[in-house]
Design a protein around this motif. Structure first.
Motif, short mmCIF file in Angstrom:
data_model
loop_
_atom_site.label_atom_id
_atom_site.label_comp_id
_atom_site.label_asym_id
_atom_site.label_seq_id
_atom_site.Cartn_x
_atom_site.Cartn_y
_atom_site.Cartn_z
N SER A 1 11.03 -6.59 -1.66
CA SER A 1 11.37 -5.62 -0.61
C SER A 1 11.90 -4.32 -1.20
N LEU A 2 12.58 -4.43 -2.33
CA LEU A 2 13.10 -3.24 -3.01
C LEU A 2 12.00 -2.47 -3.75
N GLY A 3 10.81 -3.06 -3.82
CA GLY A 3 9.73 -2.45 -4.59
C GLY A 3 9.94 -2.61 -6.08
N LYS A 4 10.70 -3.65 -6.45
CA LYS A 4 11.01 -3.91 -7.86
C LYS A 4 10.66 -5.35 -8.22
N PRO A 5 9.43 -5.78 -8.02
CA PRO A 5 9.08 -7.18 -8.28
C PRO A 5 9.25 -7.58 -9.74
N GLU A 6 9.31 -6.59 -10.63
CA GLU A 6 9.45 -6.90 -12.06
C GLU A 6 10.91 -7.18 -12.44
N TRP A 7 11.85 -6.88 -11.56
CA TRP A 7 13.27 -7.09 -11.89
C TRP A 7 13.62 -8.58 -11.81
#
Length: 440
Positions: A291-297
């Motif tokens: 949802s944050l647009g940070k799937p790599e985190w």
């Protein structure tokens, strides 16, 4: 009260900032336990991440909830430099997290100089509202005057005070079951320490106890009240007070996502809730990062970078919240762990208070919770205070601290002069009439 503040504008302004802001605005870090190189504090308080006292001894998982794992005279007495030095103890105890697994927490117990009659204790859930374990009240009280202002009033009444780190060792801000269990077990642990802290015990002089919390502290208090009948039937509270409560977690997150666009404090609070819930509930972490647009985190990266606006803008945060709460996984967690009204009916008398225009929660949510409880036989009295302030949630907390009304309610409860019933009152602070719950 208003006249007092008008004639002392500098004092009012300073105290308003000190008392009313219930939000942590520091960058959020998290640690499940102190590091292997920790040192146990002796004469100077250390952050929980560095203090070995916060590490439970071997075999702690097998202890019963509320068991005292270790205790100490607080290394740096919180009231040592005040006119009256109220002694304090730290207590590490066993409790339970939102997943039903064993965990632990610390509470700080304070003793009055002159013990009241009847003997009494307030469990005060301070609204530290943070996903940083180093903001826990057992350590935060050394650099934050807000909890001391509340606690000193209770101690002056001759009441013992219990101050739990109810978010636990992971600082799981927003996890309701964790907060409720840790609050209840902190009371159990403190009562077991009665001989050490000078608390009268015995059939003829047993201590009566009640709870109070505002904002995030009301969140913990409300969960403790709902869970007590099934989780801690051995505890018998005289009453509980909840101020600035937000019974519907999903609705409050939606409001926060809008409020934070123009106020960094709200944005920091919202970021901490996302971290706290994701830390407690691993199954929603992927939804949050996506949802944050940070799937790599990974989650450690979330903990480190989400608190920074340069990493996640307020607009991106708002969009992320709106996306996440529509996920069935997240919605289930929010219903289970942030929303009151379906986990038990409190058996103790309750007092709710809120500003009529509180921006964190709609009045209908509080009224609905009151109706659920009252329709099931609980006793609830609701004070709805008329508001003309720009920041009603903060100012309601300020008024609650400055007013004697909360202490009056608690004193009436300790005297066992509350009686069953439900009611609502909209009189201003200083003119409370308890109605169905009030002095006989």
């Amino acid at each position: 009260m208003h006249n007092f503040l008008r004639f002392f504008p500098v004092f009012a302004s300073t105290l308003g900032v000190v008392l009313a802001v219930p939000l942590n605005v520091s960058h959020t870090t998290i640690s499940p336990a102190p590091s292997p190189t920790c040192t146990e504090a002796t004469t100077t308080a250390l952050p929980p991440e560095q203090d070995c006292f916060y590490v439970p001894p071997n075999g702690w998982e097998t202890k019963e909830p509320g068991a005292v794992l270790r205790h100490r005279f607080a290394p740096q007495q919180p009231f040592a430099t005040d006119t009256v030095n109220y002694p304090a103890w730290n207590i590490l105890y066993r409790t339970t997290d939102s997943n039903g697994d064993p965990t632990y927490a610390v509470t700080t117990a304070f003793a009055p100089k002159d013990i009241s009659t009847p003997h009494a204790m307030v469990s005060f859930q301070f609204n530290y509202n943070s996903a940083d374990v180093n903001e826990s009240p057992s350590y935060g009280i050394y650099h934050d005057i807000k909890p001391k202002l509340w606690i000193s009033k209770y101690l002056q009444h001759g009441w013992f005070v219990n101050l739990p780190d109810f978010e636990g060792p992971l600082a799981a801000f927003g996890a309701g079951h964790m907060a409720g269990y840790a609050t209840l077990d902190s009371v159990r642990a403190t009562l077991k320490m009665s001989q050490i802290i000078g608390m009268p015990r015995g059939a003829d002089q047993g201590v009566r106890y009640a709870m109070y919390g505002y904002s995030g502290g009301a969140f913990a208090t409300g969960w403790a009240a709902e869970l007590q009948p099934t989780y801690a039937p051995d505890l018998h509270f005289e009453a509980a007070g909840l101020g600035g409560l937000f019974p519907n977690g999903t609705a409050t997150l939606e409001k926060l996502s809008k409020l934070q666009m123009s106020n960094w404090a709200w944005s920091s609070n919202l970021r901490s809730v996302m971290i706290g819930l994701g830390t407690m509930h691993k199954k929603i972490r992927e939804v949050i990062t996506s949802s944050l647009g940070k799937p790599e985190w990974d989650w450690n990266t979330v903990i480190r970078r989400l608190p920074q606006e340069k990493e996640v803008s307020r607009l991106d945060l708002k969009n992320a919240v709106n996306t996440a709460i529509n996920s069935p996984l997240v919605r289930n967690v929010l219903d289970y762990d942030t929303t009151l009204g379906s986990h038990g009916i409190p058996t103790m008398p309750l007092m709710f208070h809120r500003a009529d225009t509180d921006q964190l929660s709609a009045p209908e949510d509080t009224q609905e919770l009151k109706n659920v409880y009252c329709n099931s036989g609980a006793s609830v009295f609701l004070h709805v205070h008329p508001n003309t302030w720009d920041d009603p949630h903060f100012r309601e907390g300020l008024q609650a601290c400055l007013s004697e009304d909360i202490q009056t309610f608690l004193a009436t409860a300790f005297a066992r002069r509350l009686y069953p019933g439900c009611g609502t009152d909209n009189r201003p602070w200083g003119d409370h009439q308890y109605g169905p719950i009030g002095a006989r």
